[in-house]
Design a protein around this motif. Structure first.
Motif, PDB file in Angstrom:
ATOM      1  N   LYS A  62     -72.207  32.141  78.782  1.00 36.29           N
ATOM      2  CA  LYS A  62     -73.033  33.078  79.178  1.00 36.29           C
ATOM      3  C   LYS A  62     -72.116  34.499  79.347  1.00 36.29           C
ATOM      4  O   LYS A  62     -72.615  35.898  78.825  1.00 36.29           O
ATOM      5  N   TRP A  63     -70.964  34.363  79.902  1.00 37.36           N
ATOM      6  CA  TRP A  63     -70.005  35.476  79.992  1.00 37.36           C
ATOM      7  C   TRP A  63     -69.548  35.947  78.719  1.00 37.36           C
ATOM      8  O   TRP A  63     -69.800  37.402  78.473  1.00 37.36           O
ATOM      9  N   LYS A  64     -69.304  35.164  77.689  1.00 34.42           N
ATOM     10  CA  LYS A  64     -68.930  35.551  76.580  1.00 34.42           C
ATOM     11  C   LYS A  64     -70.064  36.468  75.767  1.00 34.42           C
ATOM     12  O   LYS A  64     -69.935  37.211  74.943  1.00 34.42           O
ATOM     13  N   GLY A  65     -71.455  35.849  75.756  1.00 30.37           N
ATOM     14  CA  GLY A  65     -72.540  36.281  75.433  1.00 30.37           C
ATOM     15  C   GLY A  65     -72.797  37.681  75.754  1.00 30.37           C
ATOM     16  O   GLY A  65     -73.346  38.456  75.071  1.00 30.37           O
ATOM     17  N   LEU A  66     -72.311  38.001  76.989  1.00 29.55           N
ATOM     18  CA  LEU A  66     -72.745  39.541  77.495  1.00 29.55           C
ATOM     19  C   LEU A  66     -71.506  40.287  76.998  1.00 29.55           C
ATOM     20  O   LEU A  66     -71.309  41.526  77.584  1.00 29.55           O
ATOM     21  N   CYS A  67     -70.468  39.664  76.382  1.00 27.80           N
ATOM     22  CA  CYS A  67     -69.207  40.423  75.715  1.00 27.80           C
ATOM     23  C   CYS A  67     -68.342  41.033  76.960  1.00 27.80           C
ATOM     24  O   CYS A  67     -67.733  42.248  76.793  1.00 27.80           O
ATOM     25  N   LEU A  68     -68.539  40.210  77.956  1.00 28.55           N
ATOM     26  CA  LEU A  68     -67.426  40.554  79.006  1.00 28.55           C
ATOM     27  C   LEU A  68     -66.117  40.117  78.928  1.00 28.55           C
ATOM     28  O   LEU A  68     -65.767  39.158  78.205  1.00 28.55           O
ATOM     29  N   PRO A  69     -65.296  41.106  79.327  1.00 24.64           N
ATOM     30  CA  PRO A  69     -63.557  40.520  79.370  1.00 24.64           C
ATOM     31  C   PRO A  69     -63.266  39.275  79.958  1.00 24.64           C
ATOM     32  O   PRO A  69     -63.489  38.995  81.030  1.00 24.64           O
ATOM     33  N   LEU A  70     -62.650  38.365  79.064  1.00 24.99           N
ATOM     34  CA  LEU A  70     -62.363  37.092  79.984  1.00 24.99           C
ATOM     35  C   LEU A  70     -61.200  37.369  80.834  1.00 24.99           C
ATOM     36  O   LEU A  70     -61.343  36.407  81.640  1.00 24.99           O
ATOM     37  N   GLU A  71     -60.278  38.167  80.771  1.00 30.34           N
ATOM     38  CA  GLU A  71     -59.433  38.635  81.908  1.00 30.34           C
ATOM     39  C   GLU A  71     -60.167  38.514  83.213  1.00 30.34           C
ATOM     40  O   GLU A  71     -59.639  37.866  84.383  1.00 30.34           O
TER      41      GLU A  71
ATOM     42  N   ASP B 263     -64.326  49.826  77.707  1.00 31.32           N
ATOM     43  CA  ASP B 263     -65.043  48.755  78.188  1.00 31.32           C
ATOM     44  C   ASP B 263     -64.948  48.638  79.700  1.00 31.32           C
ATOM     45  O   ASP B 263     -63.798  48.696  80.417  1.00 31.32           O
ATOM     46  N   THR B 264     -65.957  48.721  80.548  1.00 34.56           N
ATOM     47  CA  THR B 264     -65.968  48.840  81.776  1.00 34.56           C
ATOM     48  C   THR B 264     -66.129  47.571  82.512  1.00 34.56           C
ATOM     49  O   THR B 264     -66.126  47.355  83.698  1.00 34.56           O
ATOM     50  N   GLY B 265     -66.334  46.362  81.708  1.00 36.83           N
ATOM     51  CA  GLY B 265     -66.414  44.915  82.404  1.00 36.83           C
ATOM     52  C   GLY B 265     -67.743  44.812  82.908  1.00 36.83           C
ATOM     53  O   GLY B 265     -68.730  45.314  82.700  1.00 36.83           O
ATOM     54  N   LEU B 266     -67.676  43.980  83.913  1.00 39.15           N
ATOM     55  CA  LEU B 266     -68.673  43.740  84.905  1.00 39.15           C
ATOM     56  C   LEU B 266     -69.337  44.893  85.604  1.00 39.15           C
ATOM     57  O   LEU B 266     -68.753  45.636  86.117  1.00 39.15           O
TER      58      LEU B 266
ATOM     59  N   GLY C 198     -85.543  28.850  74.719  1.00 37.80           N
ATOM     60  CA  GLY C 198     -86.425  29.091  75.999  1.00 37.80           C
ATOM     61  C   GLY C 198     -85.760  29.528  77.235  1.00 37.80           C
ATOM     62  O   GLY C 198     -86.376  29.213  78.410  1.00 37.80           O
ATOM     63  N   GLU C 199     -84.458  29.968  76.986  1.00 38.80           N
ATOM     64  CA  GLU C 199     -83.630  30.399  78.241  1.00 38.80           C
ATOM     65  C   GLU C 199     -83.762  31.844  78.662  1.00 38.80           C
ATOM     66  O   GLU C 199     -84.173  32.376  77.795  1.00 38.80           O
ATOM     67  N   ALA C 200     -83.112  31.941  79.811  1.00 33.88           N
ATOM     68  CA  ALA C 200     -83.216  33.437  80.292  1.00 33.88           C
ATOM     69  C   ALA C 200     -82.393  34.341  79.250  1.00 33.88           C
ATOM     70  O   ALA C 200     -81.224  33.747  78.777  1.00 33.88           O
ATOM     71  N   LEU C 201     -82.736  35.402  78.877  1.00 29.19           N
ATOM     72  CA  LEU C 201     -82.270  36.347  77.948  1.00 29.19           C
ATOM     73  C   LEU C 201     -80.843  36.824  78.191  1.00 29.19           C
ATOM     74  O   LEU C 201     -81.001  37.350  79.486  1.00 29.19           O
ATOM     75  N   PRO C 202     -80.033  37.106  77.602  1.00 35.22           N
ATOM     76  CA  PRO C 202     -78.998  38.070  77.995  1.00 35.22           C
ATOM     77  C   PRO C 202     -79.317  39.558  78.065  1.00 35.22           C
ATOM     78  O   PRO C 202     -78.572  40.274  77.573  1.00 35.22           O
ATOM     79  N   VAL C 203     -80.146  39.979  78.712  1.00 38.42           N
ATOM     80  CA  VAL C 203     -80.777  41.142  78.812  1.00 38.42           C
ATOM     81  C   VAL C 203     -80.768  41.915  80.170  1.00 38.42           C
ATOM     82  O   VAL C 203     -81.460  41.322  81.204  1.00 38.42           O
ATOM     83  N   LYS C 204     -80.304  43.159  80.319  1.00 36.20           N
ATOM     84  CA  LYS C 204     -80.370  43.731  81.554  1.00 36.20           C
ATOM     85  C   LYS C 204     -81.682  44.557  81.600  1.00 36.20           C
ATOM     86  O   LYS C 204     -82.499  44.480  80.700  1.00 36.20           O
TER      87      LYS C 204
END
Length: 215
Positions: free
Chosen positions: A100-109, A71-74, A52-58
Motif C-alpha cells: 500500500k505504501w508503494k502504491g501511494l508512491c511514498l518514499p521507502l526511506e 517529493d514531500t513524502g507522507l 473490491g478493496e479500498a482505493l489508494p485515493v485521497k
C-alpha cells in the motif's frame, strides 16, 4: 480470406458501457491524489478496484502538497488513505503495508524510519504504525494527537474532530511511552484529567479537550 477477428469499421468495436464512468472516476482520483508516479499508482488503483478493496485515493486535493516541486513524502491525506486501506483489522502483514505504501508512491526511506522506531516484525499492529505516522507529521506529541484526531474523526471538516476515547488512549499511550520523557504516573494523570469531558461527550474526546488539559 481475412481472419475472422479483422475489424472493418469502428462500429464493430465493443465498448463496455461502464468504461466511461471508470475512466472518469480514475481521472478524478488521480487529480485528488497527485501521485508522484502515475503508472505505479494506476496499477495500485486498478488492482484495488478489481479486488473490491479500498482505493489508494485521497478524499481531496492537498493544495500545499500539489504545488511542491519535490517529493514531500507522507501527508495527512495520504496517511488517512493508508488507514482506510489497512485499518480494518488490528494487525496487518509487513507485505501489505509495503504494498500500500508503494502504491501511494511514498518514499521507502520514510517507511524504514517508522518501522525502525516501532521495532516492527512481520506482523504490524496497525494503530501503532498509524501513531508513528502521525508523529512523523506532527513532530510533537500534542501535534501528533491533533493530526490523529483530524484523520480518525467522522465529524465534518472543521468540526470538533471527535474520536472514541479508547482510540485516543491507545494512540496517546503508545506515543507517550516512545517519547520517554513521561512517566506512567504522568500518563495516567493526563488521561484522568480528560475523563470528565469524555463522560459529558458519551465516550468521545475532541481536539480542544486535550489541548486545554495539556496547558
Amino acid at each position: 480470406m481475412p481472419p475472422p477477428d479483422t475489424m472493418y469499421c469502428s462500429q464493430q468495436i465493443n465498448i463496455p458501457p461502464e468504461l466511461p464512468d471508470i475512466l472518469k472516476n480514475f481521472t478524478k482520483a488521480a487529480i485528488r491524489t497527485q501521485p508522484k508516479d502515475l503508472l505505479v499508482w494506476s496499477a495500485a488503483y486498478f488492482t484495488a478496484l478489481s479486488n473490491g478493496e479500498a482505493l489508494p485515493v485521497k478524499d481531496r486535493l492537498e493544495l500545499n502538497v500539489a504545488t511542491q516541486k519535490t517529493d514531500t513524502g507522507l501527508t495527512p491525506g495520504l496517511l488517512k488513505t493508508l488507514h482506510r486501506q489497512l485499518g480494518s483489522t488490528e494487525t496487518c502483514s509487513m507485505e501489505d503495508v509495503l504494498q500500500k505504501w508503494k502504491g501511494l508512491c511514498l518514499p521507502l526511506e520514510q517507511m524504514q524510519v517508522i518501522l525502525s522506531l516501532g521495532n516492527f516484525s512481520s506482523d504490524i499492529v496497525w494503530m501503532d504504525f498509524f501513531a508513528l505516522g502521525c508523529s512523523a507529521l506532527g513532530g510533537t506529541l500534542v501535534s501528533s494527537l491533533k493530526i490523529a484526531c483530524e484523520i480518525l474523526t467522522e465529524d465534518e471538516e472543521g468540526g470538533a474532530a471527535r474520536i472514541p476515547f479508547s482510540t485516543f488512549v491507545q494512540v496517546y499511550t503508545y506515543l507517550a511511552h516512545l517519547d520517554g520523557d513521561l512517566t506512567q504516573s504522568q500518563i495516567d494523570h493526563f488521561l484522568k484529567s480528560l475523563q470528565s469531558d469524555v463522560d459529558r461527550q458519551e465516550g468521545m474526546i475532541q481536539v480542544s479537550n486535550f489541548y486545554l488539559a495539556r496547558k
